[in-house]
Scaffold this active site. Sequence first.
Site, short mmCIF file in Angstrom:
data_model
loop_
_atom_site.label_atom_id
_atom_site.label_comp_id
_atom_site.label_asym_id
_atom_site.label_seq_id
_atom_site.Cartn_x
_atom_site.Cartn_y
_atom_site.Cartn_z
N VAL A 65 -2.59 -3.74 4.55
CA VAL A 65 -3.98 -4.20 4.61
C VAL A 65 -4.13 -5.03 5.91
O VAL A 65 -3.19 -5.72 6.33
CB VAL A 65 -4.32 -5.06 3.37
CG1 VAL A 65 -5.65 -5.78 3.53
CG2 VAL A 65 -4.33 -4.18 2.12
N GLU A 76 10.33 1.03 -2.77
CA GLU A 76 11.31 0.04 -2.30
C GLU A 76 10.56 -1.02 -1.53
O GLU A 76 9.61 -0.69 -0.80
CB GLU A 76 12.30 0.68 -1.35
CG GLU A 76 13.26 1.65 -1.98
CD GLU A 76 14.00 2.47 -0.95
OE1 GLU A 76 14.72 3.38 -1.34
OE2 GLU A 76 13.83 2.18 0.26
N TYR A 99 2.80 -5.80 -6.62
CA TYR A 99 3.36 -4.73 -7.44
C TYR A 99 3.60 -5.20 -8.88
O TYR A 99 3.26 -4.50 -9.83
CB TYR A 99 4.68 -4.24 -6.85
CG TYR A 99 4.56 -3.68 -5.44
CD1 TYR A 99 3.48 -2.90 -5.07
CD2 TYR A 99 5.53 -3.93 -4.48
CE1 TYR A 99 3.36 -2.39 -3.78
CE2 TYR A 99 5.43 -3.43 -3.19
CZ TYR A 99 4.33 -2.67 -2.85
OH TYR A 99 4.22 -2.18 -1.58
#
Length: 151
Positions: A76, A107, A119
């Site tokens: 971003v 990963e 995440y």
Amino acid sequence: MSAAADELRMRAAQRADLETLAVFEAGASATPWSPGQIADSLDRHQVLLVECAGQMLGYAVFRELLDEAELLHIVVAPQLRRQGIGRSLLRALRAALAPAVRCLHLEVRAGNAPAIALYQGEGFVPIGRRRGYYLAVDGREDALLLRLDLC
Ligand SMILES: CC(C)(COP(=O)(O)OP(=O)(O)OC[C@H]1O[C@@H](n2cnc3c(N)ncnc32)[C@H](O)[C@@H]1OP(=O)(O)O)[C@@H](O)C(=O)NCCC(=O)NCCS
């Protein structure tokens, strides 16, 4: 510039986006992908862009293999971070996956706290660690392996 979630537009990147992606990448990543890597991704993988009023705010690269998908890259624009754009992009990516895909894995550098927080907030769980996998300024850095079950 800031962008409300309902102003974001997601679209699949095309070969014609290569130059824009390369310029964006050079200004947004601490360890930028080369234009060659981005071109390769456009040819071989799927690239999802997030835009607002025609301006690129971020992008993600992923690939699907049978019933699995892998997130290879997500970035971003630095000045727009922590406004929910990465989360929106990840959710759009997830919605774009083929119905047969049952899990998404990735990963991430063990020291990349913002990405790990993103995440884990989206439901990814740790499934492994590769010691010294990445080059780092002061030596090497572990890779964390994360997985999101989509079933
Ligand atoms: C990782 C990255 C894509 C996140 O994008 P973003 O648009 O800033 O993330 P969001 O604003 O959607 O954040 C979603 C959640 O992630 C977590 N998060 C994101 N940035 C964080 C930070 N700097 N510190 C702590 N948590 C963070 C938070 O839980 C956040 O939710 P909240 O703001 O409601 O608390 C962005 O930091 C980036 O481009 N980093 C450089 C490239 C990179 O490292 N990519 C990942 C490679 S694996």
